[in-house]
Design an enzyme around this catalytic site. Structure first.
Site, PDB file in Angstrom:
ATOM      1  CD  GLN A   1      -3.012  -1.021   0.377  1.00  0.00           C
ATOM      2  OE1 GLN A   1      -3.166  -0.008  -0.300  1.00  0.00           O
ATOM      3  NE2 GLN A   1      -3.814  -2.060   0.282  1.00  0.00           N
TER       4      GLN A   1
ATOM      5  CB  SER B   1       0.741  -5.406  -4.623  1.00  0.00           C
ATOM      6  OG  SER B   1      -0.337  -5.856  -5.397  1.00  0.00           O
TER       7      SER B   1
ATOM      8  CB  CYS C   1      -8.848 -10.679   2.438  1.00  0.00           C
ATOM      9  SG  CYS C   1      -7.545  -9.818   1.605  1.00  0.00           S
TER      10      CYS C   1
END
Lengths: 91, 461
Positions: free
Chosen positions: B239, B259, B385
């Protein structure tokens, strides 16, 4: 063509092309980014730097043209706020 | 839920009209005029309909304000990827022909672009399938490699599930894991961390920016501490990378997870930074052809590697520009909501935070009902999630948020492509529905009357 005229033409073409992006978010971002970048680069005096920026803008113009085509191939529905203007104003 | 509410309401309405009709019939012989009942019924209906949002039907796709879950892929990234999704399809590990050479060159360029963003050497970047895999390789890999001598790992309670679960797996293998609590602002206590490090400790894993509350950890200080105590430091920067400046050398980071789809890149690709000097060694999880320095076997997906590289390059160029925009929108949203609504609590430290992640608790409103009401805005109450479960977020519980406030939290994720219009629309809708839900709530009524909810003894029947 003087660099000034060239830059202004590029600016107009970029904005006109960005207007065609079908995705609301990409369209808004492109317009904002183009405007801010040209505004920030307005005071550049170095010719080499100007040439570099102009070449960059030309590349981006081609890129936007390609993305407009791709965007129109796989369209999604419009967003709520794009519809909103035609609907009731209270919600 | 809305449906149920609507149905309940219609039932109430129906029974009331029946009742009225019945009364009218009974009293028709007397002198009382019927219109009086009709008026009360109308009033009643008006009062009932006030809360009803059944007819608030909106046309169009919802707005996207969940930039922590994933971000749309930047058209410039797609443009860089397209050639590799069409004509340049070679396997980057094929050394015998031009198809392999051209894709290998592109993959290496992507590696370089990522390295540049975080101040690393390209050789230290490993392509993975995402931050989850990076975290798994880092946590399990380091712990297992040094497991014969050191059997202790430190992490925090607010980490992402994949780090916590990797640690759980290590515990099953006989490792000792310390889950550090965080302070009320979500930041880890350095003194406590220092006290927890033992000669047995092999790895400290603490995330840079929290995915639910946006809190920035003092990574630089943690890195210094870990270097001084000769413990490897892994940070989950999924993030953070591309949004706040990260430099692996200045911050003494030994391993870092990145990511692709959180930085406007493609989904299904991530990267792991593994320091070479001093060397960090780890046991690979996946066995195979020995690609990526043998740490992550498997063919590197060339289009995705190109995409994450292009995304990293863009993030590096536009970090300041994006930061200004995100700060502006985040402040606008927060100000608009807090100036209209009382009892709104911001979760996490207000200073040490990434402004694109705004986690607010609306007291006396149930978060899920608010999310349902705001169905034309894509929001989440926490990480994607865990969005399927109705449990309150473990991150909010770790920072000591009360159970009721944890249930009423909503995360607003703002990114590069969010517009002012979207933010205003979201804020207005949010205000409207919080007011509506509060007006329905008996708790809110009690608060208005000055009753302290916490002092009430709820009896259980």
């Amino acid at each position: 063509m003087s660099t000034r005229r060239q830059a202004i033409t590029l600016y107009r073409n970029l904005l006109r092309e960005a207007e065609k992006l079908p995705s609301y978010n990409f369209r808004m971002y492109a317009a904002r980014k183009i405007r801010d970048t040209f505004r920030a680069n307005r005071t550049i005096n170095d010719f080499e730097e100007i040439d570099r920026q102009v070449a960059n803008a030309k590349q981006n113009l081609d890129l936007i043209r390609r993305q407009v085509i791709i965007g129109h191939l796989y369209t999604a529905d419009k967003l709520v706020i794009e519809h909103k203007k035609t609907l009731r104003p209270d919600c | 839920m809305q449906k149920i509410f609507g149905r309940l309401q219609s039932r109430v309405l129906r029974s009331s009209t029946n009742g009225a009709a019945f009364i009218i019939r009974q009293e028709s012989s007397s002198a009382t005029p019927a219109p009086k009942f009709a008026a009360t019924s109308k009033e009643f209906r008006a009062r009932q309909v006030r809360f009803n949002i059944k007819n608030d039907h909106m046309q169009g796709r919802p707005l996207y304000l969940d930039a922590q879950a994933t971000t749309p892929m930047d058209p410039r990234v797609l443009d860089a990827m397209m050639p590799f999704l069409t004509n340049l399809f070679g396997n980057p590990h094929s050394r015998t022909h031009a198809y392999g050479w051209e894709t290998e060159q592109a993959v290496e360029k992507g590696r370089e672009q990522i390295a540049q963003l975080i101040g690393a050497d390209p050789k230290e970047i490993i392509f993975t399938s995402g931050a989850t895999e990076s975290n798994n390789i880092a946590v399990k890999g380091v712990a297992r490699f040094y497991g014969t001598k050191k059997k202790h790992v430190i992490t925090t309670q607010t980490e992402h599930k994949c780090v916590l679960d990797s640690c759980r797996a290590l515990e099953n293998e006989g490792y000792k894991v310390t889950y550090l609590p965080v302070q009320e602002n979500g930041i880890v206590d350095l003194k406590q961390l220092e006290a927890t490090i033992t000669p047995e400790t092999s790895l400290v894993s603490i995330m840079t920016v929290n995915n639910e509350i946006g809190v920035k950890q003092p990574v630089k200080e943690i890195g210094e501490l870990c270097r001084a105590r000769k413990v490897f430091f892994h940070t989950d920067a999924a993030q953070a990378v591309g949004k706040i400046p990260v430099d692996v050398n200045a911050m003494n980071i030994d391993l870092m997870s990145i990511s692709g789809h959180k930085i406007y890149g493609p989904k299904g690709v991530g990267a792991l930074y593994v320091r070479r000097r001093p060397r960090v060694r780890l046991e690979p999880i996946q066995s195979g052809g020995g690609q990526e320095r043998g740490l992550r076997s498997g063919t590197v997906p060339a289009p995705l590697a190109v995409g994450i590289g292009a995304a990293a390059e863009l993030a590096r160029q536009e970090m300041d520009y994006d930061k200004k925009w995100v700060d502006f929108l985040s402040n606008r949203l927060l100000k608009r909501i807090t100036s209209a609504l009382p009892h709104v609590i911001r979760n996490g430290d207000p200073e040490q935070t990434y402004s694109g992640c705004l986690n607010l608790s609306f007291a006396y409103v149930e978060g899920e009902s608010l999310l349902m009401a705001l169905k034309d805005v894509a929001l989440s109450s926490g990480s994607a999630c865990t969005s399927a479960s109705l449990e309150p977020s473990y991150v909010l519980r770790a920072i000591g948020t009360d159970e009721d406030l944890a249930h009423s939290s909503i995360r607003f994720g703002i990114g590069r492509f969010t517009t002012v219009e979207e933010v205003d629309y979201t804020a207005d809708k949010c205000i409207k529905h919080v007011e509506r839900l509060r007006e329905m709530s008996p708790l809110w009524e009690m608060v208005q009357e000055g009753i302290d909810i916490k002092t009430i003894q709820w009896s259980q029947h």
